[in-house]
Write a protein that holds these residues in place. Sequence first.
Motif, PDB file in Angstrom:
ATOM      1  N   ALA A  19      31.702  71.905  96.334  1.00 44.02           N
ATOM      2  CA  ALA A  19      31.271  72.403  98.544  1.00 44.02           C
ATOM      3  C   ALA A  19      29.857  71.695  97.719  1.00 44.02           C
ATOM      4  O   ALA A  19      29.181  72.276  97.143  1.00 44.02           O
ATOM      5  N   GLN A  20      29.008  71.827  98.987  1.00 48.96           N
ATOM      6  CA  GLN A  20      27.826  71.590  99.181  1.00 48.96           C
ATOM      7  C   GLN A  20      27.134  73.051  99.428  1.00 48.96           C
ATOM      8  O   GLN A  20      27.327  74.209 100.103  1.00 48.96           O
ATOM      9  N   GLU A  21      26.008  73.301  98.864  1.00 50.31           N
ATOM     10  CA  GLU A  21      25.359  74.673  98.881  1.00 50.31           C
ATOM     11  C   GLU A  21      24.246  73.965 100.659  1.00 50.31           C
ATOM     12  O   GLU A  21      24.493  72.700 101.448  1.00 50.31           O
ATOM     13  N   VAL A  22      24.281  75.458 101.322  1.00 54.98           N
ATOM     14  CA  VAL A  22      23.747  75.464 103.144  1.00 54.98           C
ATOM     15  C   VAL A  22      22.484  75.304 102.219  1.00 54.98           C
ATOM     16  O   VAL A  22      21.795  76.468 101.584  1.00 54.98           O
ATOM     17  N   SER A  69      32.942  71.732 104.176  1.00 53.73           N
ATOM     18  CA  SER A  69      32.845  71.507 102.442  1.00 53.73           C
ATOM     19  C   SER A  69      31.181  71.983 101.638  1.00 53.73           C
ATOM     20  O   SER A  69      30.210  71.657 101.762  1.00 53.73           O
ATOM     21  N   LYS A  70      31.390  73.475 102.744  1.00 55.11           N
ATOM     22  CA  LYS A  70      29.702  74.283 102.302  1.00 55.11           C
ATOM     23  C   LYS A  70      29.871  75.202 101.881  1.00 55.11           C
ATOM     24  O   LYS A  70      31.161  76.360 101.787  1.00 55.11           O
ATOM     25  N   ARG A  71      29.210  76.019 100.696  1.00 56.61           N
ATOM     26  CA  ARG A  71      29.389  77.546 100.536  1.00 56.61           C
ATOM     27  C   ARG A  71      29.405  78.164 101.013  1.00 56.61           C
ATOM     28  O   ARG A  71      27.715  78.860 100.998  1.00 56.61           O
ATOM     29  N   ILE A  72      29.986  78.721 102.078  1.00 50.85           N
ATOM     30  CA  ILE A  72      29.983  79.663 102.621  1.00 50.85           C
ATOM     31  C   ILE A  72      31.762  80.760 102.346  1.00 50.85           C
ATOM     32  O   ILE A  72      32.131  80.145 102.072  1.00 50.85           O
ATOM     33  N   ILE A  73      31.485  82.271 102.265  1.00 52.59           N
ATOM     34  CA  ILE A  73      32.669  82.568 101.960  1.00 52.59           C
ATOM     35  C   ILE A  73      32.168  83.880 102.995  1.00 52.59           C
ATOM     36  O   ILE A  73      31.589  84.452 103.247  1.00 52.59           O
ATOM     37  N   ALA A  74      33.016  84.837 102.812  1.00 50.61           N
ATOM     38  CA  ALA A  74      33.360  85.196 103.678  1.00 50.61           C
ATOM     39  C   ALA A  74      34.348  86.467 103.305  1.00 50.61           C
ATOM     40  O   ALA A  74      35.723  86.443 102.890  1.00 50.61           O
ATOM     41  N   VAL A  75      34.285  88.252 103.180  1.00 48.55           N
ATOM     42  CA  VAL A  75      35.395  88.280 102.052  1.00 48.55           C
ATOM     43  C   VAL A  75      34.992  90.315 103.034  1.00 48.55           C
ATOM     44  O   VAL A  75      34.181  90.672 103.581  1.00 48.55           O
ATOM     45  N   HIS A  76      36.527  90.345 103.324  1.00 54.21           N
ATOM     46  CA  HIS A  76      36.541  91.199 103.955  1.00 54.21           C
ATOM     47  C   HIS A  76      37.441  93.111 103.468  1.00 54.21           C
ATOM     48  O   HIS A  76      38.732  92.470 103.967  1.00 54.21           O
ATOM     49  N   VAL A  77      37.057  93.302 102.645  1.00 58.30           N
ATOM     50  CA  VAL A  77      38.195  94.323 101.627  1.00 58.30           C
ATOM     51  C   VAL A  77      37.894  96.009 102.343  1.00 58.30           C
ATOM     52  O   VAL A  77      36.690  96.878 102.003  1.00 58.30           O
ATOM     53  N   PRO A  78      39.039  96.544 102.579  1.00 56.58           N
ATOM     54  CA  PRO A  78      39.249  97.822 103.881  1.00 56.58           C
ATOM     55  C   PRO A  78      38.408  98.797 102.505  1.00 56.58           C
ATOM     56  O   PRO A  78      39.434  98.122 100.962  1.00 56.58           O
ATOM     57  N   SER A  79      37.894  99.724 102.587  1.00 57.16           N
ATOM     58  CA  SER A  79      38.286 100.860 102.143  1.00 57.16           C
ATOM     59  C   SER A  79      39.904 101.196 101.451  1.00 57.16           C
ATOM     60  O   SER A  79      40.228 101.447 102.891  1.00 57.16           O
ATOM     61  N   ILE A  80      39.824 101.291 100.512  1.00 51.78           N
ATOM     62  CA  ILE A  80      41.277 102.440 100.480  1.00 51.78           C
ATOM     63  C   ILE A  80      41.040 103.985 100.820  1.00 51.78           C
ATOM     64  O   ILE A  80      42.287 103.929 100.924  1.00 51.78           O
ATOM     65  N   ASP A  81      39.937 104.057 100.141  1.00 56.89           N
ATOM     66  CA  ASP A  81      39.675 105.728 100.063  1.00 56.89           C
ATOM     67  C   ASP A  81      39.343 106.345 101.683  1.00 56.89           C
ATOM     68  O   ASP A  81      38.341 105.776 102.246  1.00 56.89           O
TER      69      ASP A  81
END
Length: 187
Positions: A19-22, A69-81
């Motif tokens: 993917a391409q840089e933004v 095709s762009k260098r973008i990601i999203a993460v949503h990891v909830p706290s287990i505690d």
Amino acid sequence: MITMDDIIREGHPTLREVAQEVPIPPSAEDVKLGEEMIQFLKNSQDPEKAEELHLRGGVGLAAPQLDISKRIIAVHVPSIDPEKPEAELSTVMYNPKILSHSVQQACLGEGEGCLSVDREVPGYVVRAARITVSYFDKDGNKQKIRLKNYDAIVVQHEIDHLNGVMFYDHINEQNPLHLEDGVLVIE
Ligand code: FHF
Ligand code: ZN
């Protein structure tokens, strides 16, 4: 709103592209895309919304999975505690880069899956146990974070998508359940 219909599946050539840089700061359009990606992940983890919208639960999403095709990601990891809500990792990263990684490796005990893969692929996906990542936030500020264990695995899975790499590329072909000594298994 992003739904499963927006997600391309394995076999689509975009998933194998680099993917391409933004441009930084991210354009208004790229900021909006990031917000929609996070909202998709939140919806997918909300039992009512997930059922209503037929969403598969996800903790990460990369723009190439939306055929962008762009260098973008999203993460949503909830706290287990529940005592430690600050342990949640919820971010959009523009042009993320792994600056360094541990020698120690880790994998999820359950293996991995992917929103772009509609089949079970058994086997350990061995990755770095800890990584240092730089990225730009929506305001164009450069950020640097250290991640370990589950968070590190998720971000590596997402950055792989920016490089055309699928999780099963990391599975030992001869013996999918073989683990070298010292690999941390995250349960
Ligand atoms: C997922 N789902 O998010 C997986 C898939 C290791 O590129 O992990 O393809 F919804 C991104 C709590 C714990 C709540 C786990 C990175 C996996 C990234 C998405 N679900 C979950 C949850 C999950 C992929 N993906 C099985 C869909
Ligand atoms: Zn994926």
